[in-house]
Design an enzyme around this catalytic site. Sequence first.
Site, PDB file in Angstrom:
ATOM      1  N   HIS A 274       5.535  -0.754   4.291  1.00  0.00           N
ATOM      2  CA  HIS A 274       4.751  -0.824   3.039  1.00  0.00           C
ATOM      3  C   HIS A 274       5.648  -1.214   1.852  1.00  0.00           C
ATOM      4  O   HIS A 274       5.896  -0.396   0.956  1.00  0.00           O
ATOM      5  CB  HIS A 274       4.048   0.510   2.755  1.00  0.00           C
ATOM      6  CG  HIS A 274       2.900   0.353   1.788  1.00  0.00           C
ATOM      7  ND1 HIS A 274       1.743   1.058   1.881  1.00  0.00           N
ATOM      8  CD2 HIS A 274       2.748  -0.443   0.706  1.00  0.00           C
ATOM      9  CE1 HIS A 274       0.921   0.719   0.898  1.00  0.00           C
ATOM     10  NE2 HIS A 274       1.519  -0.195   0.163  1.00  0.00           N
TER      11      HIS A 274
ATOM     12  N   GLU B 126      -0.576   5.702   8.087  1.00  0.00           N
ATOM     13  CA  GLU B 126       0.728   5.634   7.435  1.00  0.00           C
ATOM     14  C   GLU B 126       1.245   7.008   7.003  1.00  0.00           C
ATOM     15  O   GLU B 126       0.450   7.792   6.486  1.00  0.00           O
ATOM     16  CB  GLU B 126       0.569   4.736   6.190  1.00  0.00           C
ATOM     17  CG  GLU B 126       1.688   3.769   5.998  1.00  0.00           C
ATOM     18  CD  GLU B 126       1.354   2.773   4.900  1.00  0.00           C
ATOM     19  OE1 GLU B 126       0.531   1.867   5.127  1.00  0.00           O
ATOM     20  OE2 GLU B 126       1.924   2.909   3.813  1.00  0.00           O
TER      21      GLU B 126
HETATM   22  C1  8YV Z   1       1.951   0.283  -4.157  1.00  0.00           C
HETATM   23  C2  8YV Z   1      -0.060  -0.810  -3.068  1.00  0.00           C
HETATM   24  O1  8YV Z   1       3.312   0.261  -4.042  1.00  0.00           O
HETATM   25  O2  8YV Z   1      -0.572  -0.943  -5.368  1.00  0.00           O
HETATM   26  C3  8YV Z   1      -0.983  -0.889  -4.224  1.00  0.00           C
HETATM   27  O3  8YV Z   1      -2.194  -0.890  -3.980  1.00  0.00           O
HETATM   28  O4  8YV Z   1      -0.467  -0.896  -1.988  1.00  0.00           O
HETATM   29  C4  8YV Z   1       1.399  -0.640  -3.129  1.00  0.00           C
HETATM   30  O5  8YV Z   1       1.988  -1.876  -3.031  1.00  0.00           O
HETATM   31  C5  8YV Z   1       1.428   1.676  -3.958  1.00  0.00           C
HETATM   32  O6  8YV Z   1       0.051   1.696  -3.931  1.00  0.00           O
HETATM   33  C6  8YV Z   1       1.900   2.608  -5.031  1.00  0.00           C
HETATM   34  O7  8YV Z   1       1.013   3.672  -5.228  1.00  0.00           O
END
Ligand code: 8YV
Length: 331
Positions: free
Chosen positions: A291, A273
């Site tokens: 995402h 990603e």
């Molecule tokens: C977040 C995610 O938006 O929280 C998580 O683990 O994968 C996401 O949905 C992202 O990590 C923000 O840092």
Amino acid sequence: MAHNQTRVAVTRRLPSEIELRMSELFDVTWNEHDRALAAEGLAAMMANNDVLVPTITDRIDRRLIEGAGAQLKLIANFGNGTDNIDIDAAHERGIIVTNTPSVLTDDTADMIMALILALPRRLVEGDRIMRQEGAFTGWSPNWMLGRRLAGKKLGIIGMGRIGQAVARRARAFGVEVFYHNRSRLHADIEASVDATYIDNLDRMLRSMDIVSLNCPHTPATYHLLSARRLALLQPHAIVVNTSRGEVIDEDALADQLAAGKLGGAALDVFEREPAFNPRLRDFDNVILLPHMSSATMEGRQGMGEKVIINIRSWADGHRPPDRVLPSAALD
Ligand code: 8YV
């Protein structure tokens, strides 16, 4: 330490209410440009702040942690998953790591359910047709046939908070729910989600119509859906991944789709990603999202509030509520 003396560096722009509150409470350094920082930018933030607030777009590895100033004592991740942070290295340096659990459970589970509905019912395909001048020439009995959801078997890999929230939603649609997890749920929880435990992942994969990945990315789950395991799936089965791209061998998935050996895939996360295997764009039976499973205003607000609570508890000398321990990082 008085809160307004706590020096906090935030790597990305956050919802404005959260930024405002953080500015009132702490001495904050922002990344005004809101572009993912390279290692040097992160190192500069870690050199003289007490707290770092990173997100998934920041790779906080051992080298950065070992090079951080001695005053850095808390990494308050804005996110639930912490695979972007070397938890062991932080622990060794006496740096506490926290995350933002629970506040994005419902949003993520809603998106998973939306994908479980959208893929077999060809929702995105239908929309694409309508945007093409003249492509819809009128109804006919065999037009845009999909597959019914009720009565199908859903296999959830990783039955934590999000997995359980997906199970509850799926049951309401008449789906039979199975799950694989490192350990079986407590009997009461298992009964409340009405899901059947299958201890052998390969066995579960062989008989599912839908597979949803809801486990974290750890060394143990890297390429959990390997080429070998993807080949165990039934040719009509669909795979939904909203956890982390690394949990599926993305290239093997593209091969499997190209060979017509899979019913489809709905992917919100990717192995490299923001890059992803461009072959995935070629398939009508694939939904690609950038995402965004937890991307609601309420969710981001909740994440920001959790970050603030974790920093305030730490600054007050308490144990922050959402600490991530090295052993938990392997869950
Ligand atoms: C977040 C995610 O938006 O929280 C998580 O683990 O994968 C996401 O949905 C992202 O990590 C923000 O840092």
